[in-house]
Design a protein around this motif. Structure first.
Motif, mmCIF file in Angstrom:
data_model
loop_
_atom_site.group_PDB
_atom_site.id
_atom_site.type_symbol
_atom_site.label_atom_id
_atom_site.label_comp_id
_atom_site.label_asym_id
_atom_site.label_seq_id
_atom_site.Cartn_x
_atom_site.Cartn_y
_atom_site.Cartn_z
ATOM 1 N N ASP A 83 19.449 -73.552 -3.383
ATOM 2 C CA ASP A 83 18.824 -72.330 -2.885
ATOM 3 C C ASP A 83 17.504 -72.620 -2.189
ATOM 4 O O ASP A 83 16.828 -73.611 -2.493
ATOM 5 N N THR A 127 16.506 -67.365 -17.551
ATOM 6 C CA THR A 127 16.285 -68.315 -16.454
ATOM 7 C C THR A 127 15.440 -69.494 -16.905
ATOM 8 O O THR A 127 15.775 -70.656 -16.625
ATOM 9 N N ASP A 181 14.641 -67.711 -2.704
ATOM 10 C CA ASP A 181 15.885 -67.082 -3.156
ATOM 11 C C ASP A 181 15.868 -66.849 -4.664
ATOM 12 O O ASP A 181 15.587 -67.777 -5.436
ATOM 13 N N GLY A 182 16.195 -65.637 -5.068
ATOM 14 C CA GLY A 182 16.425 -65.346 -6.472
ATOM 15 C C GLY A 182 15.382 -65.934 -7.403
ATOM 16 O O GLY A 182 14.188 -65.692 -7.245
ATOM 17 N N VAL A 183 15.865 -66.717 -8.359
ATOM 18 C CA VAL A 183 14.973 -67.320 -9.361
ATOM 19 C C VAL A 183 14.765 -68.815 -9.110
ATOM 20 O O VAL A 183 14.351 -69.547 -10.009
ATOM 21 N N ALA A 184 15.013 -69.265 -7.875
ATOM 22 C CA ALA A 184 14.903 -70.694 -7.568
ATOM 23 C C ALA A 184 13.515 -71.233 -7.873
ATOM 24 O O ALA A 184 13.363 -72.349 -8.393
ATOM 25 N N SER A 204 26.137 -66.030 -17.430
ATOM 26 C CA SER A 204 26.999 -64.904 -17.796
ATOM 27 C C SER A 204 27.858 -65.232 -19.011
ATOM 28 O O SER A 204 28.395 -64.324 -19.665
ATOM 29 N N HIS A 229 23.737 -75.994 -7.144
ATOM 30 C CA HIS A 229 22.756 -75.374 -8.042
ATOM 31 C C HIS A 229 21.527 -76.271 -8.175
ATOM 32 O O HIS A 229 20.510 -76.035 -7.538
ATOM 33 N N ASP A 242 25.920 -71.265 -15.896
ATOM 34 C CA ASP A 242 26.509 -69.930 -15.785
ATOM 35 C C ASP A 242 26.024 -69.100 -16.968
ATOM 36 O O ASP A 242 26.625 -69.099 -18.045
#
Length: 206
Positions: free
Chosen positions: A84, A52, A88-91, A151, A132, A149
């Motif tokens: 985000d 991240t 939220d998440g890794v924002a 992934s 994003h 992305d």
């Protein structure tokens, strides 16, 4: 005696970024307002190096290079928007790295001097239309949308099992060392081999 962090070798091969900060120049430190950041600065801010943090560094440095092709990026002259919400998440982690380099801050940021050099509210979360991360050059109202992305650069298959063993207190020193090595290998691939991974990062100017 000054102590220096022992960062992985590949940190030295990650391109840094040089910016000009008019507020820094006005206040005399550095005297010319020119600031140089390395990836290690983002790691110091976050307290760790992970995909991240690496992705946020990659997005920000590439976007600023695109927004300022013929001059140094102007720190404090860039808005940062995330799709985000902050929680939220890794924002929050992404925003912290982007804010480090751009100077953009939320409601607690610097309010400016005589309505100039304002950093407050240049960093916004939950912005409609932003999928994003968006960087806006405020003097021209041009922006770059970034899509990352991670992934595309997957972690080593062993990392999941190794992390589980570490968190459960069952890992030995050899396993801990192997996990750290494999973890940083992914960070290295993201930052040092980004162009070898199509789909990792896309920049869309507007």
């Amino acid at each position: 005696m000054t102590q220096h962090e022992q960062f992985p070798e590949f940190f030295s091969r990650i391109p840094g970024i040089t910016l000009h900060d008019p507020l820094a120049e006005l206040l005399g430190a550095p005297v010319d307002g020119v600031l140089h950041y390395r990836f290690g600065d983002a790691v110091r801010l976050a307290g760790h190096a992970c995909p991240t943090v690496a992705g946020a560094w990659l997005c920000t440095t590439r976007a600023l290079a695109a927004l300022y092709p013929d001059r140094l990026p102007q720190r404090g002259g860039i808005g940062v928007s995330l799709g985000d919400d902050e929680g939220d998440g890794v924002a929050g982690v992404i925003a912290a790295v982007a804010g480090l380099l751009t100077g953009a801050a939320g409601h607690g940021g610097f309010k400016g001097l005589g309505r100039q050099h304002v950093r407050q509210a240049l960093l916004r979360f939950g912005v409609a239309g932003v999928r994003h991360l968006r960087f806006t050059r405020l003097d021209q109202e041009r922006h770059i949308d970034c899509r990352l992305d991670l992934s595309v650069v997957p972690g080593h298959p062993q990392t999941g099992a190794l992390l589980a063993a570490i968190l459960s207190g069952q890992a030995d020193d050899k396993q801990r060392s192997l996990f750290a090595t494999l973890w940083q290998q992914r960070v290295e691939r993201i930052l040092c081999q980004a162009d070898d991974h199509p789909g990792l990062l896309s920049l869309n100017p507007s």
